[in-house]
Design an enzyme around this catalytic site. Structure first.
Site, PDB file in Angstrom:
ATOM      1  N   ASP A 251      -7.699  -1.655  -1.322  1.00  0.00           N
ATOM      2  CA  ASP A 251      -8.679  -2.572  -0.749  1.00  0.00           C
ATOM      3  C   ASP A 251     -10.061  -2.115  -1.193  1.00  0.00           C
ATOM      4  O   ASP A 251     -10.434  -0.946  -0.973  1.00  0.00           O
ATOM      5  CB  ASP A 251      -8.587  -2.571   0.776  1.00  0.00           C
ATOM      6  CG  ASP A 251      -7.235  -3.044   1.276  1.00  0.00           C
ATOM      7  OD1 ASP A 251      -6.582  -3.831   0.562  1.00  0.00           O
ATOM      8  OD2 ASP A 251      -6.822  -2.612   2.371  1.00  0.00           O
TER       9      ASP A 251
ATOM     10  N   GLU B 151      -6.432 -12.407   0.609  1.00  0.00           N
ATOM     11  CA  GLU B 151      -7.388 -11.339   0.917  1.00  0.00           C
ATOM     12  C   GLU B 151      -8.279 -11.070  -0.294  1.00  0.00           C
ATOM     13  O   GLU B 151      -7.801 -10.567  -1.314  1.00  0.00           O
ATOM     14  CB  GLU B 151      -6.637 -10.060   1.298  1.00  0.00           C
ATOM     15  CG  GLU B 151      -5.727 -10.225   2.512  1.00  0.00           C
ATOM     16  CD  GLU B 151      -4.881  -8.983   2.795  1.00  0.00           C
ATOM     17  OE1 GLU B 151      -4.982  -7.998   2.039  1.00  0.00           O
ATOM     18  OE2 GLU B 151      -4.119  -9.003   3.777  1.00  0.00           O
TER      19      GLU B 151
ATOM     20  N   HIS C 201       0.818  -1.218   0.000  1.00  0.00           N
ATOM     21  CA  HIS C 201       0.000   0.000   0.000  1.00  0.00           C
ATOM     22  C   HIS C 201       0.853   1.269   0.000  1.00  0.00           C
ATOM     23  O   HIS C 201       0.385   2.333  -0.418  1.00  0.00           O
ATOM     24  CB  HIS C 201      -0.934   0.010   1.204  1.00  0.00           C
ATOM     25  CG  HIS C 201      -2.164  -0.822   1.022  1.00  0.00           C
ATOM     26  ND1 HIS C 201      -3.325  -0.346   0.450  1.00  0.00           N
ATOM     27  CD2 HIS C 201      -2.412  -2.115   1.338  1.00  0.00           C
ATOM     28  CE1 HIS C 201      -4.243  -1.300   0.432  1.00  0.00           C
ATOM     29  NE2 HIS C 201      -3.705  -2.393   0.964  1.00  0.00           N
TER      30      HIS C 201
ATOM     31  N   HIS D  18      -8.072  -7.246  -1.571  1.00  0.00           N
ATOM     32  CA  HIS D  18      -6.817  -6.558  -1.893  1.00  0.00           C
ATOM     33  C   HIS D  18      -6.413  -6.830  -3.342  1.00  0.00           C
ATOM     34  O   HIS D  18      -6.239  -7.985  -3.740  1.00  0.00           O
ATOM     35  CB  HIS D  18      -5.715  -7.031  -0.946  1.00  0.00           C
ATOM     36  CG  HIS D  18      -4.367  -6.418  -1.205  1.00  0.00           C
ATOM     37  ND1 HIS D  18      -3.737  -5.590  -0.296  1.00  0.00           N
ATOM     38  CD2 HIS D  18      -3.509  -6.506  -2.261  1.00  0.00           C
ATOM     39  CE1 HIS D  18      -2.556  -5.216  -0.784  1.00  0.00           C
ATOM     40  NE2 HIS D  18      -2.413  -5.767  -1.979  1.00  0.00           N
TER      41      HIS D  18
END
Length: 236
Positions: free
Chosen positions: A143, A205, A136, A208
């Site tokens: 996200d 995830e 990030h 993500h």
């Protein structure tokens, strides 16, 4: 070191730009700002920034989604995250898990190691090393989830940032239960739109996605036996 962190980075110098508000829904107030995360020293005046090329691809993902789901939108939960915020969230998550397990503070060293290993299954290490930036912190990872025509969250079967196996993208894929099959279908709708626009999905995830960072390059190379790519976005 995680496997994707071995990918070389050839920083392209592309700027961070705001995600255009007319195309997307946003989690407001921002979930980490609400917790007190230190964005005040950030190079962007909002968490909702990405590299220009990533924004362009995100708009393409929105177009792809709305070809079949005209009134649905991609909701941006989180985007650019300075390393200081990454550290804050790692510490916050550690403390949440420790409290849930009834630990005394300071947490004993042996217990501390077990918890931090669990945290790092889902959160990147908040290092300042330019060779291994948190995804990030490059401005190339975000996200996301989906909302309907009334801006209501579409239930994906688990919350963003949930630290459990339910967060794995295909967790519900083999279920015979109708509701769990529906969760899987919704996750697949999001994934298909993002992948069609050039993104890659985090293996652990469902929310993500990344484009141009080390994780993106590593995942791209896993699926490509031809020319191997490297990252074009490092820590911003």
């Amino acid at each position: 070191m995680k496997p994707y962190q071995q990918i070389a980075i050839d920083e392209c110098g592309e700027p961070l730009v705001p995600i255009p508000t007319e195309h997307f829904a946003f989690e407001m107030p921002h979930p980490y700002q609400k917790l007190g995360a230190p964005y005040h020293n950030s190079k962007a005046d909002s968490p909702y920034y990405l590299r220009q090329g990533v924004v362009d691809s995100l708009i393409a993902a929105k177009t792809e989604l709305q070809q079949n789901y005209k009134n649905w939108k991609i909701l941006i939960f989180d985007a650019y995250r300075p390393v200081e915020v990454q550290q804050f969230m790692v510490d916050y998550t550690f403390n949440q898990i420790a409290r849930a397990q009834g630990c005394e503070f300071p947490v004993p060293e042996d217990k501390c190691q077990v918890i931090i290993e669990h945290v790092y299954q889902f959160w990147a290490v908040p290092t300042m090393d330019r060779a291994t930036p948190p995804p990030h912190s490059t401005g190339a990872a975000l996200d996301v989830t989906l909302v309907d025509e009334n801006n209501r969250l579409i239930d994906m079967g688990s919350a963003i940032d949930e630290i459990s196996e339910r967060s794995y993208p295909n967790y519900f894929g083999s279920s015979n239960e109708p509701q769990k099959q529906e969760y899987h279908r919704r996750r697949q709708i999001l994934k298909d739109a993002m992948i069609a626009a050039g993104f890659q999905q985090h293996p652990n995830e469902w929310w993500h996605f990344c484009l141009g960072d080390q994780m993106w390059a590593w995942l791209t190379n896993q699926n490509n036996s031809g020319i191997q790519v490297i990252a074009r976005y490092g820590r911003y």
